[in-house]
Design an enzyme around this catalytic site. Structure first.
Site, short mmCIF file in Angstrom:
data_model
loop_
_atom_site.label_atom_id
_atom_site.label_comp_id
_atom_site.label_asym_id
_atom_site.label_seq_id
_atom_site.Cartn_x
_atom_site.Cartn_y
_atom_site.Cartn_z
N CYS A 34 0.85 -1.19 0.00
CA CYS A 34 0.00 0.00 0.00
C CYS A 34 0.89 1.24 0.00
O CYS A 34 1.63 1.48 0.94
CB CYS A 34 -0.90 -0.02 1.23
N LYS A 35 0.81 2.02 -1.05
CA LYS A 35 1.63 3.23 -1.16
C LYS A 35 0.80 4.39 -0.60
O LYS A 35 0.19 5.15 -1.34
CB LYS A 35 2.01 3.45 -2.63
N SER A 36 0.79 4.51 0.73
CA SER A 36 -0.05 5.51 1.37
C SER A 36 0.76 6.42 2.28
O SER A 36 1.86 6.08 2.71
CB SER A 36 -1.13 4.81 2.21
N TYR A 40 4.24 5.87 4.78
CA TYR A 40 5.48 6.65 4.68
C TYR A 40 5.77 7.47 5.92
O TYR A 40 6.92 7.84 6.16
CB TYR A 40 5.44 7.56 3.44
#
Length: 170
Positions: A34-36, A40
């Protein structure tokens, strides 16, 4: 959109890493693919902690103390002309990571995706990171507690960097 200042990520002449005190979240809490922003947040907090300690970035371990990734980059190690990289179980399976694997295989370099503990990398000969902003950057050193690894040569790393630059610049 804006032009990316290459200094945003690393100074490629002196990439020095440490190991973060923070661990990657379990995939049952936050999926690694999940690139959320939430994902990060912890990674960037670890990066800033590393910078305050005099390093360029931090290596993050997974809940089982395996190496996972850096703050916004995947990581690779060279040992006896073979490339090792953590399975993307607790790391994003980045496009630059996938490209580096294909470029290494093009040179008949065996690539092993596996669980890596810190003790597994103590005798590695080269290391590099891959990422969208970082592209491919060699690692000069990894320091953490009693571990101090200095990388003096980057033969395989430089082949992959050269091939990558040819690929993206053509």
């Amino acid at each position: 959109a804006w032009e990316l200042d290459k200094r945003y990520f690393y100074n490629p002449a002196s990439l020095k890493l440490t190991v973060s005190r923070w661990r990657k979240a379990s995939n049952s809490a936050l999926p690694s693919q999940c690139k959320s922003a939430g994902h990060y947040t912890m990674l960037i907090a670890g990066k800033y902690e590393a910078i305050e300690a005099g390093y360029d970035d931090a290596i993050f371990l997974d809940p089982d103390d395996n190496i996972a990734e850096c703050s916004t980059a995947n990581i690779f190690f060279v040992k006896q002309n073979k490339l090792y990289t953590p399975r993307p179980t607790y790391a994003l399976n980045g496009l630059t990571r996938q490209t580096a694997i294909k470029l290494a295989q093009k040179h008949n370099i065996i690539v092993e995706e596996c669980d890596l503990k810190l003790c597994d990398i103590k005798d590695s000969e080269e290391a590099f990171i891959t990422g969208t902003a970082a592209e491919i950057q060699p690692i000069q050193s990894i320091n953490y507690q009693d571990m101090n690894i200095e990388y003096k040569t980057n033969t395989i790393t430089n082949h992959i960097i050269s091939d990558y630059k040819n690929l993206v610049n053509n």
